[in-house]
Design a protein around this motif. Structure first.
Motif, PDB file in Angstrom:
ATOM      1  N   GLN A 238     -39.492  36.697  -6.672  1.00 28.29           N
ATOM      2  CA  GLN A 238     -40.631  35.475  -6.447  1.00 28.29           C
ATOM      3  C   GLN A 238     -40.630  34.804  -7.533  1.00 28.29           C
ATOM      4  O   GLN A 238     -40.365  33.449  -7.440  1.00 28.29           O
ATOM      5  CB  GLN A 238     -41.934  36.117  -6.142  1.00 28.29           C
ATOM      6  N   MET A 239     -40.805  35.474  -8.542  1.00 31.32           N
ATOM      7  CA  MET A 239     -41.019  34.636 -10.065  1.00 31.32           C
ATOM      8  C   MET A 239     -39.576  34.085 -10.326  1.00 31.32           C
ATOM      9  O   MET A 239     -39.701  32.776 -10.697  1.00 31.32           O
ATOM     10  CB  MET A 239     -40.888  35.657 -11.085  1.00 31.32           C
TER      11      MET A 239
ATOM     12  N   ASN B 143     -37.116  32.863  -7.946  1.00 32.68           N
ATOM     13  CA  ASN B 143     -37.138  31.703  -7.179  1.00 32.68           C
ATOM     14  C   ASN B 143     -38.036  30.513  -7.542  1.00 32.68           C
ATOM     15  O   ASN B 143     -37.455  29.659  -7.649  1.00 32.68           O
ATOM     16  CB  ASN B 143     -37.554  32.111  -5.721  1.00 32.68           C
ATOM     17  N   ALA B 144     -39.273  30.796  -8.109  1.00 32.48           N
ATOM     18  CA  ALA B 144     -40.068  29.767  -8.458  1.00 32.48           C
ATOM     19  C   ALA B 144     -39.614  29.175 -10.047  1.00 32.48           C
ATOM     20  O   ALA B 144     -39.529  27.832 -10.023  1.00 32.48           O
ATOM     21  CB  ALA B 144     -41.360  30.404  -8.924  1.00 32.48           C
ATOM     22  N   LEU B 145     -39.135  29.872 -10.634  1.00 28.35           N
ATOM     23  CA  LEU B 145     -38.389  29.377 -12.116  1.00 28.35           C
ATOM     24  C   LEU B 145     -37.266  28.416 -11.625  1.00 28.35           C
ATOM     25  O   LEU B 145     -37.230  27.317 -12.458  1.00 28.35           O
ATOM     26  CB  LEU B 145     -38.079  30.485 -12.707  1.00 28.35           C
TER      27      LEU B 145
ATOM     28  N   ASN C 190     -34.100  32.805 -15.330  1.00 23.48           N
ATOM     29  CA  ASN C 190     -34.488  34.471 -15.061  1.00 23.48           C
ATOM     30  C   ASN C 190     -33.307  34.882 -14.214  1.00 23.48           C
ATOM     31  O   ASN C 190     -33.376  35.862 -13.346  1.00 23.48           O
ATOM     32  CB  ASN C 190     -35.792  34.625 -14.658  1.00 23.48           C
TER      33      ASN C 190
ATOM     34  N   THR D 209     -37.124  39.053 -19.896  1.00 25.74           N
ATOM     35  CA  THR D 209     -37.790  39.633 -18.949  1.00 25.74           C
ATOM     36  C   THR D 209     -38.380  41.152 -19.354  1.00 25.74           C
ATOM     37  O   THR D 209     -39.487  41.349 -19.309  1.00 25.74           O
ATOM     38  CB  THR D 209     -37.115  39.711 -17.572  1.00 25.74           C
TER      39      THR D 209
ATOM     40  N   GLN E 245     -45.285  25.602  -7.077  1.00 26.34           N
ATOM     41  CA  GLN E 245     -44.206  26.402  -7.872  1.00 26.34           C
ATOM     42  C   GLN E 245     -44.617  27.224  -8.816  1.00 26.34           C
ATOM     43  O   GLN E 245     -44.055  28.367  -9.124  1.00 26.34           O
ATOM     44  CB  GLN E 245     -42.911  25.414  -8.099  1.00 26.34           C
ATOM     45  N   TYR E 246     -45.381  26.578  -9.828  1.00 27.77           N
ATOM     46  CA  TYR E 246     -46.078  27.452 -10.904  1.00 27.77           C
ATOM     47  C   TYR E 246     -46.825  28.528 -10.406  1.00 27.77           C
ATOM     48  O   TYR E 246     -47.124  29.556 -11.046  1.00 27.77           O
ATOM     49  CB  TYR E 246     -46.772  26.298 -11.601  1.00 27.77           C
TER      50      TYR E 246
ATOM     51  N   MET F 190     -44.670  31.190  -9.300  1.00 24.82           N
ATOM     52  CA  MET F 190     -44.068  31.898 -10.678  1.00 24.82           C
ATOM     53  C   MET F 190     -45.201  32.751 -11.081  1.00 24.82           C
ATOM     54  O   MET F 190     -44.873  34.158 -11.550  1.00 24.82           O
ATOM     55  CB  MET F 190     -43.672  30.963 -11.639  1.00 24.82           C
TER      56      MET F 190
END
Length: 581
Positions: free
Chosen positions: A47-48, A50-52, A86, A123, A156-157, A160
């Motif tokens: 999830q993180m 994809n948002a990044l 990422n 990460t 989106q943020y 993230m």
């Protein structure tokens, strides 16, 4: 690795769900905690990521394209881009596209690949911060931003932040679930065997290859360290194994891809494996240095001190190892590239021509629509080059070529049709992603553009080739003055198609305007050619009427090709709302 822990934690089927064992461990609850926590951890990382990529993907692509001027800048850029999005695999995919497009050499990309390994350690550094207590707050705030806000960037943020919260929450669940193992001697005996560097490297490499995430493996190692199960040398060996295991991702990504992709994957493997081989004998020295530079907790003792100190030390060792490897090998980028090119040579020209496939479309970029759409533009250029070649060869073939020449051009359209089908299928996959309004508009424009390009190929195949065969059947000979008139129109139309292809591929507003502004020139030349044909109609020549019909049809079909070139150019936003019809 966690699967190994679970097997240890659930030794027999009859023990599943038992209330207690000799060690007082509830195996069912532990198994649920381990696998549930791992699921939350991996889902949060996805999830993180994809948002990044949604937030920064397009800008990172531009940075990567502009700042890789030398090997050192390439390494810094690769580290920065990978840290932001990422995903070292996405960075590598972008590099393959740049190499295929001729924007970067393989040797230049080697420095970026080395830097990407450094970026991937960020990460682990985040995970080493013990912020599990704030995990639920991060999930709650991120969820609110994601579902309550109507602003796409805030959503989106929010995604993230929620992803990062799930990572920490999953870590906490796994850590709590593993706590009873501190007193379970069989598990402690197995972990003692893990202190052998080769065993640790092999286990971590296998686990990383299975889940295809070195960051996830390192995160799990840090979770185990936080419970005091893993000492620093063992943690370093496991991190080394993760660096080798992540090469599986590169190998899988290269399957069925162009030679450039396979070479980039091979460079990744050579760099990671060579680094581990060099450092495996110096794990003790690396551990001593990391202990010296990392925070200490002398007020604690035993496993409590290990739990407090080792997670940060492992993260620091992971970063230091990759930085040191990059510094060690950065002077050998050309040699790495040469070895990769020697091991993966170019296909013979004849073999390459038999394989018609997209050069730039990559499934790995579908999760980042801005990057995937950028690849469609590159593929439009690839497809356009084939159409331009057809267009360049068709006029000489019509005027004086034989049937075999015409058949060769006709076969070229099969390649264009194949590429068109692949581009449309790829656009369909992009359309299933979560797109912004701007991305949806761009997708529609690109679909229109490649359809127009395919129509140009069809006109050449189904119309102009037919006229060439009619000229041969009728025994018509085109006069020199008529050839000059038709060639002038053909040259102008060819320029318009070339400019339209580059306008779409490069989002070049100036090229798009040039295509639309050529309308008057094309009309003037076409009208002049029509007048010339009318004058020639009364000439006392054999087969004058069949020749006239063929020549007029050639003019009309060339005008039709310009129509589609103009439509292609109009898919490029120019800031001018006026329509040129």
């Amino acid at each position: 690795m966690l699967a190994l822990v679970a097997l240890i934690a659930v030794p027999t089927a009859s023990a599943w769900g038992a209330e207690a064992t000799e060690a007082g461990i509830d195996w069912g609850t532990m198994a649920m905690s381990l696998f549930g926590g791992l699921a939350l951890f991996l889902y949060g990382m996805d999830q993180m990521a994809n948002a990044l990529k949604a937030v920064a993907g397009e800008r990172m692509k531009d940075i990567l394209a502009r700042l890789t001027t030398n090997r050192f800048m390439g390494a810094v850029t690769g580290a920065f881009v990978t840290a932001v999005i990422n995903s070292s695999s996405v960075t590598t995919v972008l590099l393959v596209g740049f190499i295929s497009a001729g924007l970067m050499s393989l040797a230049q990309s080697v420095g970026v690949i080395m830097g990407a390994n450094i970026g991937s350690t960020v990460t682990a550094q985040l995970i080493a911060f013990k912020v599990t207590k704030a995990a639920l707050l991060m999930i709650g705030v991120g969820f609110t931003m994601l579902f309550a806000s109507k602003t796409e960037r805030i959503q989106q943020y929010g995604g993230m932040l929620m992803g990062l919260g799930l990572v920490f929450f999953g870590m906490g669940v796994m850590s709590d679930g593993m706590a009873p193992l501190r007193s379970y001697q069989p598990f402690l005996d197995v972990m003692a065997h893990m202190q052998s560097p080769l065993v640790g490297i092999a286990v971590a490499a296998a686990f990383t290859g299975l889940i295809q995430s070195s960051a996830a493996t390192t995160g799990i190692v840090i979770v185990m360290a936080s419970q005091g199960f893993v000492n620093l040398p063992t943690g370093i060996a496991l991190a080394f194994g993760a660096n080798i295991g992540t090469c599986v991702t590169a190998l899988l990504a290269a399957i069925g891809k162009p030679r450039e992709a396979v070479r980039a994957a091979l460079v990744h493997i050579m760099f990671n494996v060579a680094g581990v081989i060099i450092w495996v004998a110096f794990i003790g020295q690396l551990a001593d240095f990391v202990e010296w530079i990392s925070p200490k907790h002398p007020e604690l003792a035993g496993s409590a001190r290990l739990a407090a100190e080792v997670p940060r030390q492992i993260a620091n060792a992971h970063t230091l190892f990759n930085v040191a490897n990059t510094l060690l090998f950065i002077g050998l980028t050309t040699q790495f590239a040469r070895v990769a090119e020697w091991l993966i040579p170019d296909r013979p020209l004849g073999e390459e021509m038999l394989v018609v496939r997209a050069k730039y479309l990559d499934e790995d970029l579908l999760a980042t629509p801005s990057l995937a759409l950028d690849r469609v533009r590159l593929e439009a250029l690839h497809m356009g080059e084939r159409v331009e070649e057809m267009l360049a060869r068709i006029m000489p073939a019509i005027l004086s070529g034989n049937r075999e020449t015409l058949r060769e051009i006709e076969r070229m359209d099969d390649a264009v049709d194949t590429l068109h089908a692949q581009v449309i299928a790829y656009l369909a996959k992009i359309s299933r992603q979560s797109l912004t309004e701007a991305q949806t508009s761009e997708l529609i424009r690109l679909m229109d553009a490649v359809n127009d390009l395919e129509n140009i190929g069809d006109i050449i195949e189904t119309n102009l080739i037919v006229l060439g065969n009619e000229r041969i059947d009728a025994g018509v000979s085109i006069s020199q003055p008529t050839r000059e008139v038709l060639s002038e129109l053909h040259a102008a139309v060819t320029r318009s198609v070339e400019a339209a292809v580059h306008a779409v591929a490069q989002r070049n507003e100036l090229a798009a305007r040039n295509v639309t502004s050529m309308k008057q020139e094309i009309s003037r030349i076409a009208d002049s050619a029509a007048v010339h044909q009318a004058r020639r109609l009364v000439a006392e020549e054999p087969n004058r009427i069949p020749a006239y019909t063929i020549e007029i049809d050639i003019i009309e079909k060339l005008k039709r090709i310009y129509y589609f070139a103009k439509r292609m150019a109009k898919t490029v936003p120019t800031g001018d709302s006026s329509e040129v019809l």
